[in-house]
Scaffold this motif. Structure first.
Motif, short mmCIF file in Angstrom:
data_model
loop_
_atom_site.label_atom_id
_atom_site.label_comp_id
_atom_site.label_asym_id
_atom_site.label_seq_id
_atom_site.Cartn_x
_atom_site.Cartn_y
_atom_site.Cartn_z
N ILE A 1 7.87 5.71 -1.61
CA ILE A 1 6.76 5.08 -2.64
C ILE A 1 5.55 4.20 -1.95
O ILE A 1 5.05 4.20 -1.84
N ILE A 2 6.55 2.84 -1.39
CA ILE A 2 6.27 1.72 -1.09
C ILE A 2 5.04 2.45 -0.09
O ILE A 2 3.68 2.09 0.40
N ALA A 3 5.54 2.51 0.88
CA ALA A 3 5.06 3.11 2.40
C ALA A 3 3.23 4.36 1.90
O ALA A 3 2.50 3.40 2.27
N TYR A 4 3.89 5.29 0.47
CA TYR A 4 2.82 5.72 0.57
C TYR A 4 2.01 4.52 -0.66
O TYR A 4 0.33 4.98 0.12
N LEU A 5 1.40 3.77 -1.00
CA LEU A 5 0.97 2.84 -2.01
C LEU A 5 0.32 1.74 -1.17
O LEU A 5 -1.18 2.10 -0.82
N GLN A 6 1.55 1.24 0.31
CA GLN A 6 0.16 0.89 1.50
C GLN A 6 -0.71 1.73 1.67
O GLN A 6 -1.98 0.56 2.89
N GLU A 7 -0.14 2.88 2.13
CA GLU A 7 -1.30 3.96 2.63
C GLU A 7 -2.75 3.90 2.24
O GLU A 7 -4.00 3.93 2.71
N LYS A 8 -2.63 4.11 0.71
CA LYS A 8 -3.55 3.57 -0.02
C LYS A 8 -4.73 2.69 0.04
O LYS A 8 -5.54 2.23 0.03
N VAL A 9 -3.53 1.99 -0.52
CA VAL A 9 -4.51 0.31 -0.23
C VAL A 9 -5.11 0.04 1.29
O VAL A 9 -6.28 -0.12 1.38
N ALA A 10 -4.26 0.98 1.92
CA ALA A 10 -4.82 0.13 3.71
C ALA A 10 -6.39 1.37 3.94
O ALA A 10 -6.97 1.17 4.87
N THR A 11 -6.68 2.22 2.73
CA THR A 11 -7.59 3.65 3.00
C THR A 11 -8.48 2.77 1.83
O THR A 11 -9.57 3.23 2.14
N HIS A 12 -8.26 1.96 1.04
CA HIS A 12 -9.18 1.66 0.45
C HIS A 12 -10.30 0.89 0.80
O HIS A 12 -9.65 -0.03 1.41
N PRO A 13 -11.35 1.05 0.57
CA PRO A 13 -12.66 0.41 1.01
C PRO A 13 -12.47 -1.78 0.82
O PRO A 13 -12.60 -2.56 1.89
#
Length: 130
Positions: free
Chosen positions: A30-42
């Protein structure tokens, strides 16, 4: 998603996800998923992952719910604006991820910016299978 006041003063949102309702099998996934979301946020930026469970259990006189199997905070910031110094009190953001025997609980403090709150809530809700 449940909205409540923690300790009668902190506006928090929590989402309980049964392990049968998600493809994620651990706090780390779940943390890896959140890291991906933040990494792709503008403009969001990742700050840290804090292993709250390990920290707390490492303290001699600790208290922790015996049902919690793992607990980590994903710390990040949406800080696009700093209109006044007081905004520092609500930054950075943190999403808590706790694992129980048959479920996960995702929790976070209400985001002051309504649009960014919707983003955070959307990230949490997307953890559930559709």
């Amino acid at each position: 998603m449940k909205q409540s006041l923690l300790m009668d003063k902190y506006p928090i949102y929590t989402l309980e996800i049964d392990k049968t309702e998600t493809t994620y099998t651990s706090v780390d996934e779940i943390i890896a998923y959140l890291q991906e979301k933040v990494a792709t946020h503008p403009f969001a930026v990742e700050i840290a992952v804090f292993d709250h469970f390990t920290h707390t259990t490492g303290i001699e006189d600790h208290t922790i719910d015996p049902n919690i199997k793992a607990a980590k905070n994903f710390v990040f910031c949406f800080g696009k604006m700093l209109p006044k110094a007081a905004m520092m009190a609500v930054r950075p953001r943190s999403i808590g991820v706790c694992e129980f025997e048959n479920s996960f609980e995702i929790s976070f403090l209400e985001v002051p910016n309504e649009k960014l709150h919707e983003v955070t809530e959307g990230w949490a809700k997307a953890l559930k299978n559709k």
